[in-house]
Write a protein that holds these residues in place. Structure first.
Motif, PDB file in Angstrom:
ATOM      1  N   ASN A   1       0.775  -1.412  -0.133  1.00  0.00           N
ATOM      2  CA  ASN A   1       0.099   0.006  -0.179  1.00  0.00           C
ATOM      3  C   ASN A   1       0.886   1.449   0.068  1.00  0.00           C
ATOM      4  N   PHE A   2       1.935   1.156  -0.576  1.00  0.00           N
ATOM      5  CA  PHE A   2       2.849   2.661  -0.758  1.00  0.00           C
ATOM      6  C   PHE A   2       1.982   3.228  -1.845  1.00  0.00           C
ATOM      7  N   GLU A   3       2.164   4.833  -1.844  1.00  0.00           N
ATOM      8  CA  GLU A   3       1.688   5.522  -3.034  1.00  0.00           C
ATOM      9  C   GLU A   3       2.629   6.196  -3.744  1.00  0.00           C
ATOM     10  N   THR A   4       3.898   6.059  -3.076  1.00  0.00           N
ATOM     11  CA  THR A   4       5.241   6.963  -3.714  1.00  0.00           C
ATOM     12  C   THR A   4       6.286   6.077  -3.907  1.00  0.00           C
ATOM     13  N   LEU A   5       6.996   6.293  -4.924  1.00  0.00           N
ATOM     14  CA  LEU A   5       8.468   5.368  -5.324  1.00  0.00           C
ATOM     15  C   LEU A   5       9.399   6.465  -5.118  1.00  0.00           C
ATOM     16  N   LEU A   6      10.602   6.039  -4.517  1.00  0.00           N
ATOM     17  CA  LEU A   6      11.480   6.842  -4.604  1.00  0.00           C
ATOM     18  C   LEU A   6      12.761   6.180  -5.252  1.00  0.00           C
ATOM     19  N   THR A   7      13.610   6.817  -5.985  1.00  0.00           N
ATOM     20  CA  THR A   7      14.747   6.289  -6.452  1.00  0.00           C
ATOM     21  C   THR A   7      16.078   7.171  -6.873  1.00  0.00           C
ATOM     22  N   PHE A   8      17.169   6.593  -7.356  1.00  0.00           N
ATOM     23  CA  PHE A   8      18.250   7.563  -7.623  1.00  0.00           C
ATOM     24  C   PHE A   8      18.578   7.456  -8.836  1.00  0.00           C
ATOM     25  N   GLY A   9      19.343   8.483  -9.782  1.00  0.00           N
ATOM     26  CA  GLY A   9      19.966   8.119 -10.885  1.00  0.00           C
ATOM     27  C   GLY A   9      20.695   9.483 -11.182  1.00  0.00           C
ATOM     28  N   GLY A  10      21.549   9.126 -12.404  1.00  0.00           N
ATOM     29  CA  GLY A  10      22.320  10.512 -12.892  1.00  0.00           C
ATOM     30  C   GLY A  10      21.419  11.254 -14.129  1.00  0.00           C
ATOM     31  N   ALA A  11      21.960  11.979 -14.700  1.00  0.00           N
ATOM     32  CA  ALA A  11      21.296  12.974 -15.890  1.00  0.00           C
ATOM     33  C   ALA A  11      20.636  12.217 -16.933  1.00  0.00           C
ATOM     34  N   PHE A  12      21.311  10.879 -17.310  1.00  0.00           N
ATOM     35  CA  PHE A  12      21.048  10.330 -18.457  1.00  0.00           C
ATOM     36  C   PHE A  12      20.629   8.802 -17.987  1.00  0.00           C
ATOM     37  N   SER A  13      19.930   8.520 -16.776  1.00  0.00           N
ATOM     38  CA  SER A  13      19.641   7.228 -16.440  1.00  0.00           C
ATOM     39  C   SER A  13      18.351   6.667 -16.952  1.00  0.00           C
ATOM     40  N   ASN A  14      18.408   5.633 -17.668  1.00  0.00           N
ATOM     41  CA  ASN A  14      17.433   4.594 -18.119  1.00  0.00           C
ATOM     42  C   ASN A  14      16.361   4.426 -17.085  1.00  0.00           C
ATOM     43  N   HIS A  15      17.064   4.180 -15.751  1.00  0.00           N
ATOM     44  CA  HIS A  15      16.299   3.856 -14.637  1.00  0.00           C
ATOM     45  C   HIS A  15      15.453   4.821 -14.104  1.00  0.00           C
ATOM     46  N   ILE A  16      15.960   6.144 -14.340  1.00  0.00           N
ATOM     47  CA  ILE A  16      14.940   7.245 -13.491  1.00  0.00           C
ATOM     48  C   ILE A  16      13.798   7.487 -14.685  1.00  0.00           C
ATOM     49  N   ALA A  17      14.195   7.397 -16.059  1.00  0.00           N
ATOM     50  CA  ALA A  17      12.978   7.341 -17.162  1.00  0.00           C
ATOM     51  C   ALA A  17      11.977   6.066 -16.895  1.00  0.00           C
ATOM     52  N   ALA A  18      12.558   4.846 -16.682  1.00  0.00           N
ATOM     53  CA  ALA A  18      11.603   3.861 -16.461  1.00  0.00           C
ATOM     54  C   ALA A  18      10.627   3.895 -15.306  1.00  0.00           C
ATOM     55  N   VAL A  19      11.393   4.338 -14.270  1.00  0.00           N
ATOM     56  CA  VAL A  19      10.620   4.360 -12.809  1.00  0.00           C
ATOM     57  C   VAL A  19       9.528   5.533 -13.203  1.00  0.00           C
ATOM     58  N   ALA A  20       9.829   6.754 -13.759  1.00  0.00           N
ATOM     59  CA  ALA A  20       8.902   7.638 -13.801  1.00  0.00           C
ATOM     60  C   ALA A  20       7.659   7.260 -14.659  1.00  0.00           C
ATOM     61  N   TYR A  21       7.895   6.544 -15.948  1.00  0.00           N
ATOM     62  CA  TYR A  21       6.849   5.870 -16.576  1.00  0.00           C
ATOM     63  C   TYR A  21       6.094   4.945 -15.946  1.00  0.00           C
ATOM     64  N   ALA A  22       6.756   4.188 -15.501  1.00  0.00           N
ATOM     65  CA  ALA A  22       6.002   3.044 -14.843  1.00  0.00           C
ATOM     66  C   ALA A  22       5.194   3.394 -13.552  1.00  0.00           C
ATOM     67  N   GLY A  23       5.665   4.303 -12.817  1.00  0.00           N
ATOM     68  CA  GLY A  23       4.817   4.970 -11.924  1.00  0.00           C
ATOM     69  C   GLY A  23       3.599   5.631 -12.277  1.00  0.00           C
TER      70      GLY A  23
END
Length: 298
Positions: free
Chosen positions: A46-68
């Motif tokens: 029952n979490f409502e928020t995802l928090l993660t870490f990454g650099g300027a061109f991070s594939n991970h940041i882009a993926a978490v943003a869209y998946a979220g």
């Protein structure tokens, strides 16, 4: 989908590439695999928020943003480099993530190195409230569980499985699902073989090794030779490669074939881990350095 390369190799060697980059248009490759069970766990708890870490061109940041966004989560990205705060509009990855609703906190590189410390995480909770934490690069036990699904029963005939390495989660999942007769080869995007200790924590088998000769100077480093290879490979096979991870791994495998590393009649499977979204950012850097660019339109 496994796509056989058009090139004819010596010694009757056959090479195919698993097109994990085609899994999803925005959450492709290993990012899809790593997030699958983490998102399920976040919903279960029952979490409502995802928090993660990454650099300027991070594939991970882009993926978490869209998946979220797609799964109804608020998303927060802790971004390495406080100088990027005023450069969002100039950065395709950060612009994409922001358009998906991700909130950013930009921190200095010194602060970023504290990301795994309890006090740092507690201060983030005071600032943003409770959240489900996804590590930088997405690697944790649930991510490895997802990456164990990369190989299927249709891959049993391959002798060698090759993939690039960032944080080690993808190769660990592959190691755990590889068959006893298969050798898994990992190609780190960073200098050194320090990732061996990280991989051993969760790896259940010993049929693997790291090939540390193809990092091209370290994470995010490229040269004209690599760019020319990526462009030529795309032209011949109609398969785009990213310059940070998969491009270096494929370059390494081709070089190792020429140097007779693989036995006669070897069947080699290359894992394409995605990352194509970062090409535009890399091309911007290459143009600034007056170097040739990657001729792949994202």
């Amino acid at each position: 989908m496994n796509q056989k390369l058009i090139v004819e190799f010596p010694k009757s060697i056959a090479v195919s590439i698993k097109r994990e980059d085609l899994i999803h248009p925005f959450v492709s490759g290993n990012k899809f695999r790593k997030l699958k069970y983490n998102l399920l766990k976040a919903k279960e708890k029952n979490f409502e928020t995802l928090l993660t870490f990454g650099g300027a061109f991070s594939n991970h940041i882009a993926a978490v943003a869209y998946a979220g966004k797609e799964n109804g989560f608020r998303t927060i990205g802790i971004i390495r480099g406080d100088e990027l705060r005023d450069q969002i509009a100039e950065n395709q990855t950060l612009t994409f993530a922001q358009n998906c609703g991700m909130e950013f906190k930009f921190v200095s590189r010194a602060e970023y190195r504290l990301k795994n410390e309890a006090l740092f995480v507690e201060n983030l909770k005071k600032e943003f409230g409770n959240f489900y934490l996804i590590p930088e690069g997405g690697t944790n036990e649930l991510a490895i569980k997802g990456c164990q699904e990369i190989l299927t029963k249709d891959d049993a005939d391959y002798d060698f499985i090759c993939c690039s390495i960032g944080t080690g989660g993808t190769i660990t999942g592959i190691i755990n699902s590889a068959l006893p007769h298969q050798k898994v080869l990992g190609f780190p995007a960073l200098k050194g073989d320090f990732l061996k200790d990280e991989i051993r924590i969760f790896a259940q088998n010993n049929n693997w090794d790291l090939i540390t000769d193809y990092h091209f100077g370290g994470y995010g480093k490229v040269n004209e030779h690599l760019i020319a290879f990526i462009n030529q490979f795309h032209h011949k096979n109609n398969i785009p490669l990213d310059p940070i991870y998969t491009g270096k791994m494929v370059f390494g495998v081709m070089d190792m074939i020429e140097k007779n590393y693989f036995p006669d009649q070897s069947k080699i499977l290359l894992i394409h881990t995605g990352g194509i979204q970062g090409i535009q950012g890399m091309n911007k850097k290459l143009k600034n350095k007056q170097l040739p660019t990657i001729d792949i339109h994202v």
